[in-house]
Design a protein around this motif. Structure first.
Motif, PDB file in Angstrom:
ATOM      1  N   ALA A 110      48.262  48.026  43.648  1.00 34.88           N
ATOM      2  CA  ALA A 110      49.340  47.226  44.221  1.00 34.88           C
ATOM      3  C   ALA A 110      50.622  48.043  44.171  1.00 34.88           C
ATOM      4  O   ALA A 110      50.811  48.878  43.287  1.00 34.88           O
ATOM      5  CB  ALA A 110      49.514  45.917  43.450  1.00 34.88           C
ATOM      6  N   GLY A 111      51.495  47.817  45.144  1.00 34.92           N
ATOM      7  CA  GLY A 111      52.744  48.545  45.171  1.00 34.92           C
ATOM      8  C   GLY A 111      53.250  48.736  46.586  1.00 34.92           C
ATOM      9  O   GLY A 111      52.739  48.120  47.527  1.00 34.92           O
ATOM     10  N   PRO A 112      54.250  49.596  46.768  1.00 34.38           N
ATOM     11  CA  PRO A 112      54.842  49.813  48.080  1.00 34.38           C
ATOM     12  C   PRO A 112      53.821  50.298  49.108  1.00 34.38           C
ATOM     13  O   PRO A 112      53.082  51.253  48.861  1.00 34.38           O
ATOM     14  CB  PRO A 112      55.898  50.896  47.815  1.00 34.38           C
ATOM     15  CG  PRO A 112      56.181  50.808  46.368  1.00 34.38           C
ATOM     16  CD  PRO A 112      54.913  50.391  45.717  1.00 34.38           C
ATOM     17  N   GLY A 113      53.761  49.629  50.249  1.00 34.06           N
ATOM     18  CA  GLY A 113      52.867  50.044  51.320  1.00 34.06           C
ATOM     19  C   GLY A 113      51.426  49.642  51.152  1.00 34.06           C
ATOM     20  O   GLY A 113      50.590  50.014  51.972  1.00 34.06           O
ATOM     21  N   VAL A 114      51.091  48.913  50.107  1.00 36.27           N
ATOM     22  CA  VAL A 114      49.717  48.479  49.864  1.00 36.27           C
ATOM     23  C   VAL A 114      49.616  46.999  50.191  1.00 36.27           C
ATOM     24  O   VAL A 114      50.382  46.183  49.661  1.00 36.27           O
ATOM     25  CB  VAL A 114      49.297  48.721  48.395  1.00 36.27           C
ATOM     26  CG1 VAL A 114      47.895  48.188  48.140  1.00 36.27           C
ATOM     27  CG2 VAL A 114      49.364  50.207  48.073  1.00 36.27           C
ATOM     28  N   ARG A 115      48.692  46.652  51.062  1.00 29.86           N
ATOM     29  CA  ARG A 115      48.517  45.257  51.444  1.00 29.86           C
ATOM     30  C   ARG A 115      47.982  44.464  50.268  1.00 29.86           C
ATOM     31  O   ARG A 115      47.013  44.853  49.618  1.00 29.86           O
ATOM     32  CB  ARG A 115      47.559  45.152  52.625  1.00 29.86           C
ATOM     33  CG  ARG A 115      47.321  43.728  53.112  1.00 29.86           C
ATOM     34  CD  ARG A 115      46.362  43.713  54.284  1.00 29.86           C
ATOM     35  NE  ARG A 115      46.879  44.481  55.415  1.00 29.86           N
ATOM     36  CZ  ARG A 115      46.207  44.654  56.556  1.00 29.86           C
ATOM     37  NH1 ARG A 115      44.990  44.131  56.688  1.00 29.86           N
ATOM     38  NH2 ARG A 115      46.751  45.352  57.539  1.00 29.86           N
ATOM     39  N   ALA A 116      48.638  43.358  50.004  1.00 28.85           N
ATOM     40  CA  ALA A 116      48.229  42.510  48.884  1.00 28.85           C
ATOM     41  C   ALA A 116      46.883  41.858  49.174  1.00 28.85           C
ATOM     42  O   ALA A 116      46.638  41.389  50.289  1.00 28.85           O
ATOM     43  CB  ALA A 116      49.280  41.442  48.621  1.00 28.85           C
ATOM     44  N   PRO A 117      45.964  41.829  48.203  1.00 31.90           N
ATOM     45  CA  PRO A 117      44.673  41.154  48.403  1.00 31.90           C
ATOM     46  C   PRO A 117      44.858  39.657  48.559  1.00 31.90           C
ATOM     47  O   PRO A 117      45.862  39.085  48.129  1.00 31.90           O
ATOM     48  CB  PRO A 117      43.891  41.508  47.137  1.00 31.90           C
ATOM     49  CG  PRO A 117      44.941  41.817  46.114  1.00 31.90           C
ATOM     50  CD  PRO A 117      46.096  42.405  46.855  1.00 31.90           C
ATOM     51  N   ARG A 118      43.874  39.014  49.180  1.00 33.98           N
ATOM     52  CA  ARG A 118      43.978  37.573  49.415  1.00 33.98           C
ATOM     53  C   ARG A 118      44.058  36.790  48.116  1.00 33.98           C
ATOM     54  O   ARG A 118      44.841  35.872  47.971  1.00 33.98           O
ATOM     55  CB  ARG A 118      42.770  37.107  50.243  1.00 33.98           C
ATOM     56  CG  ARG A 118      42.758  37.657  51.675  1.00 33.98           C
ATOM     57  CD  ARG A 118      41.568  37.101  52.444  1.00 33.98           C
ATOM     58  NE  ARG A 118      41.576  37.593  53.825  1.00 33.98           N
ATOM     59  CZ  ARG A 118      40.633  37.263  54.716  1.00 33.98           C
ATOM     60  NH1 ARG A 118      39.632  36.462  54.360  1.00 33.98           N
ATOM     61  NH2 ARG A 118      40.707  37.761  55.946  1.00 33.98           N
ATOM     62  N   PHE A 125      46.950  47.853  39.276  1.00 34.68           N
ATOM     63  CA  PHE A 125      47.470  49.190  38.984  1.00 34.68           C
ATOM     64  C   PHE A 125      48.728  49.382  39.833  1.00 34.68           C
ATOM     65  O   PHE A 125      48.655  49.405  41.063  1.00 34.68           O
ATOM     66  CB  PHE A 125      46.435  50.265  39.312  1.00 34.68           C
ATOM     67  CG  PHE A 125      45.198  50.192  38.470  1.00 34.68           C
ATOM     68  CD1 PHE A 125      45.176  50.745  37.202  1.00 34.68           C
ATOM     69  CD2 PHE A 125      44.052  49.572  38.937  1.00 34.68           C
ATOM     70  CE1 PHE A 125      44.031  50.683  36.415  1.00 34.68           C
ATOM     71  CE2 PHE A 125      42.904  49.510  38.172  1.00 34.68           C
ATOM     72  CZ  PHE A 125      42.897  50.065  36.899  1.00 34.68           C
ATOM     73  N   VAL A 126      49.878  49.519  39.188  1.00 38.39           N
ATOM     74  CA  VAL A 126      51.152  49.605  39.899  1.00 38.39           C
ATOM     75  C   VAL A 126      51.858  50.909  39.530  1.00 38.39           C
ATOM     76  O   VAL A 126      51.616  51.479  38.458  1.00 38.39           O
ATOM     77  CB  VAL A 126      52.053  48.399  39.564  1.00 38.39           C
ATOM     78  CG1 VAL A 126      51.354  47.091  39.913  1.00 38.39           C
ATOM     79  CG2 VAL A 126      52.461  48.410  38.096  1.00 38.39           C
ATOM     80  N   PRO A 127      52.759  51.397  40.402  1.00 39.99           N
ATOM     81  CA  PRO A 127      53.457  52.653  40.105  1.00 39.99           C
ATOM     82  C   PRO A 127      54.688  52.445  39.236  1.00 39.99           C
ATOM     83  O   PRO A 127      55.276  51.357  39.194  1.00 39.99           O
ATOM     84  CB  PRO A 127      53.856  53.145  41.498  1.00 39.99           C
ATOM     85  CG  PRO A 127      54.084  51.877  42.273  1.00 39.99           C
ATOM     86  CD  PRO A 127      53.059  50.897  41.756  1.00 39.99           C
ATOM     87  N   ALA A 135      58.273  49.789  35.922  1.00 42.90           N
ATOM     88  CA  ALA A 135      57.051  49.468  36.646  1.00 42.90           C
ATOM     89  C   ALA A 135      57.350  48.551  37.831  1.00 42.90           C
ATOM     90  O   ALA A 135      58.180  47.651  37.739  1.00 42.90           O
ATOM     91  CB  ALA A 135      56.034  48.814  35.719  1.00 42.90           C
ATOM     92  N   TRP A 136      56.672  48.801  38.934  1.00 41.96           N
ATOM     93  CA  TRP A 136      56.771  47.915  40.101  1.00 41.96           C
ATOM     94  C   TRP A 136      56.190  46.562  39.728  1.00 41.96           C
ATOM     95  O   TRP A 136      55.149  46.484  39.077  1.00 41.96           O
ATOM     96  CB  TRP A 136      56.004  48.532  41.263  1.00 41.96           C
ATOM     97  CG  TRP A 136      56.103  47.760  42.560  1.00 41.96           C
ATOM     98  CD1 TRP A 136      57.063  47.878  43.506  1.00 41.96           C
ATOM     99  CD2 TRP A 136      55.172  46.782  43.035  1.00 41.96           C
ATOM    100  NE1 TRP A 136      56.799  47.025  44.547  1.00 41.96           N
ATOM    101  CE2 TRP A 136      55.651  46.335  44.290  1.00 41.96           C
ATOM    102  CE3 TRP A 136      53.991  46.234  42.524  1.00 41.96           C
ATOM    103  CZ2 TRP A 136      54.976  45.376  45.035  1.00 41.96           C
ATOM    104  CZ3 TRP A 136      53.325  45.274  43.257  1.00 41.96           C
ATOM    105  CH2 TRP A 136      53.814  44.859  44.504  1.00 41.96           C
TER     106      TRP A 136
END
Length: 220
Positions: A110-118, A125-127, A135-136
């Protein structure tokens, strides 16, 4: 005045005496500080393998930190890694620190530019921010968040172009083609840095909720 450590087994470190250092402007405009959007740029990704074919030391340290947070976030329970580069690069190391079995927790990047799961996975895992180190945070809250080095996360979340070469090897003998070379292969699984794992683990207050026998320590 400065104190410096220069040892082959340690990062080079310099301490400057604050009373003896004078800050002077260069006269050039300051570069904009890095933001979350920079993580999607190709130059921010950190490859897991060095040009000489060995595993990246930055990756080894980053994975050690990730595993410490993962052990705490899962409380030592099994976790199913997302299919793709996360499993390919981290699966072996996770197997050393967490048990396998039914009822595994779900996880995702998960994070910038990653589509969130339904549906919200149990572990995300975040940056870490490339400048502040924060942490994001997902909109759904902070529960089950595992922070990751931004360059390592960017490589996993935004791998970019991949080679059209067959995954199992090169082209047939005698066939010539202007194509990508095979990537360097370290010849062994990625091993997390044990010191990074232990140092991070003991600094997490929630480690008290983890049964010690559920993780196998630094026995990689």
């Amino acid at each position: 005045m400065a104190t410096r450590i220069d040892d082959c087994g340690m990062w080079q470190t310099v301490w400057l005496e604050p009373d003896l250092v004078v800050r002077r402007a260069s006269g050039r405009p300051a570069d904009p500080p890095p933001g979350w959007g920079d993580l999607e740029r190709a130059e921010h990704r950190v490859p897991p393998v060095e040009p000489d074919g060995s595993w990246s030391r930055r990756w080894e340290a980053a994975v050690g930190v990730v595993l410490a947070h993962l052990v705490v976030a899962t409380r030592g329970r099994p976790v199913a890694l997302p299919v793709g580069p996360v499993t390919a690069l981290l699966g072996h190391a996770v197997g050393w620190y967490l048990p396998a079995g039914p009822g595994a927790l779900s996880s995702a990047l998960a994070g910038p530019g990653v589509r969130a799961p339904r549906s919200r996975p149990d572990v995300l895992f975040v940056p870490l921010h490339p400048l502040t180190g924060e942490a994001w945070r997902p909109p759904s809250g902070e529960k089950g968040v595992v922070p990751m080095d931004s360059g390592v996360w960017a490589y996993l979340a935004h791998p970019g172009e991949t080679s059209p070469m067959p995954a199992t090897g090169g082209l047939p003998h005698g066939v010539l083609r202007d194509d990508y070379p095979l990537p360097p292969n370290p010849g062994s699984s990625l091993t997390p840095n044990a010191d990074a794992f232990e140092y991070t683990l003991v600094g997490l207050p929630a480690v008290r909720n983890v049964r010690p026998r559920r993780h196998r320590g630094a026995a990689c």
